[in-house]
Write an enzyme that holds these catalytic residues in place. Structure first.
Site, PDB file in Angstrom:
ATOM      1  N   SER A  94       2.045  50.610 -25.417  1.00  0.00           N
ATOM      2  CA  SER A  94       1.372  50.529 -24.133  1.00  0.00           C
ATOM      3  C   SER A  94       1.493  51.845 -23.367  1.00  0.00           C
ATOM      4  CB  SER A  94       1.940  49.339 -23.342  1.00  0.00           C
ATOM      5  OG  SER A  94       1.127  49.001 -22.250  1.00  0.00           O
ATOM      6  N   ASP A 216      -6.732  41.462 -26.873  1.00  0.00           N
ATOM      7  CA  ASP A 216      -5.716  41.999 -25.975  1.00  0.00           C
ATOM      8  C   ASP A 216      -6.299  42.112 -24.576  1.00  0.00           C
ATOM      9  OD1 ASP A 216      -3.833  43.461 -24.565  1.00  0.00           O
ATOM     10  OD2 ASP A 216      -3.515  44.948 -26.132  1.00  0.00           O
ATOM     11  N   HIS A 244      -0.703  41.547 -26.138  1.00  0.00           N
ATOM     12  CA  HIS A 244      -0.515  42.986 -25.956  1.00  0.00           C
ATOM     13  C   HIS A 244       0.710  43.525 -26.693  1.00  0.00           C
ATOM     14  CE1 HIS A 244      -1.198  46.782 -23.993  1.00  0.00           C
ATOM     15  NE2 HIS A 244      -0.066  46.746 -23.295  1.00  0.00           N
TER      16      HIS A 244
END
Length: 272
Positions: A94, A216, A244
């Protein structure tokens, strides 16, 4: 400052190359536990907590330094210099995918490759760019986080995790969010969700594997396609997964994709 203490650094495994694992917002290095053992037999592995997260030294948190992702990128370069041996592969989840890219910009040539899991250079839709959220969406998210951090965490963490068949993972992420100092989490959320690193990442020449879940909410497929277009030496792999955090909810698929990528970089016996 003792870097090992500052970032709660853990070094395992052995090999001719180093994989350094950097976690995402609301997480800590424990989120890598499904992937780390897979690589420790062939690579030197370094995992750590971003300052302000997990077991990091909270006294090292400087709201001025960490008002931009560049502060975290400078920390990552410190850790690479101190703990890495041989070629370095940054495995970033991320927001840490962008932290890795910025670290690369700060010290070109030190990072040999990137593995970006669920990356996004910009979460907000801008002109023709699809980030997945409107500015109003992000403002609302941040307002809710400001007014009720624990409630926000309990609601959002299971949504971010996805993995509908494994509710324990959503509970784990909720607990991780709730362990984070709320003031630090609020600032890091703003830094994360309001950042626009499209100019910083465009044209980055370092070989990159983009690993993206097929479903996602945080980083939709359009974002992965965008990154694949602007990163000249990138590969895009879709992992069949809802959520995610595919490194937790689909670790085998992630491990196989990373293995194939590393074999291209370091040969069939990658890391030995």
């Amino acid at each position: 400052m003792d870097l090992r203490r500052r970032n709660n650094v853990q070094v395992c495994g052995s090999g001719n190359a180093t994989l350094i694992f950097s976690h995402g917002f609301g997480c800590d290095q424990a989120m890598w536990r499904f992937l780390l053992p897979h690589f420790a037999e062939r690579f030197r592995t370094v995992s750590y907590d971003l300052v302000g997260a997990g077991g990091s030294d909270l006294s090292a948190y400087d709201p001025v330094k960490y008002a931009e992702l560049w502060g975290y990128a400078a920390d990552l370069n410190d850790l690479i210099e101190r703990f890495a041996e041989g070629p370095v592969v940054v495995v970033g989840h991320s927001v840490s995918a962008m932290i890795g890219a910025l670290a690369d910009r700060l010290h070109p040539g030190r990072i040999a490759a990137h593995v970006m899991i669920g990356p996004s250079p910009c979460y907000i839709d801008v002109d023709d760019y699809v980030g997945g959220f409107s500015r109003a969406d992000i403002d609302s998210l941040l307002d809710t986080l400001d007014s009720n951090y624990l409630g926000w965490s309990s609601t959002m963490a299971p949504v971010i995790m996805g993995a509908p068949g494994e509710p324990a993972l959503g509970e784990e992420l909720t607990n991780s969010f709730c362990r984070t100092d709320p003031d630090i989490a609020r600032q890091f959320a703003r830094v994360t969700f309001l950042s626009d690193n499209r100019d910083d990442i465009a044209g980055l020449p370092t070989p990159t594997l983009i690993l993206q879940s097929s479903d996602d909410l945080i980083a939709p497929q359009a974002v992965g396609s965008y990154l694949h277009q602007v990163l000249p030496n990138s590969q895009l792999t879709l992992v069949p997964n809802i959520g995610h955090c595919p490194h937790m909810s689909a670790p085998s698929a992630c491990g196989e994709a990373i293995d194939a990528f590393l074999a291209q970089r370091f040969g069939a016996h990658a890391g030995r």
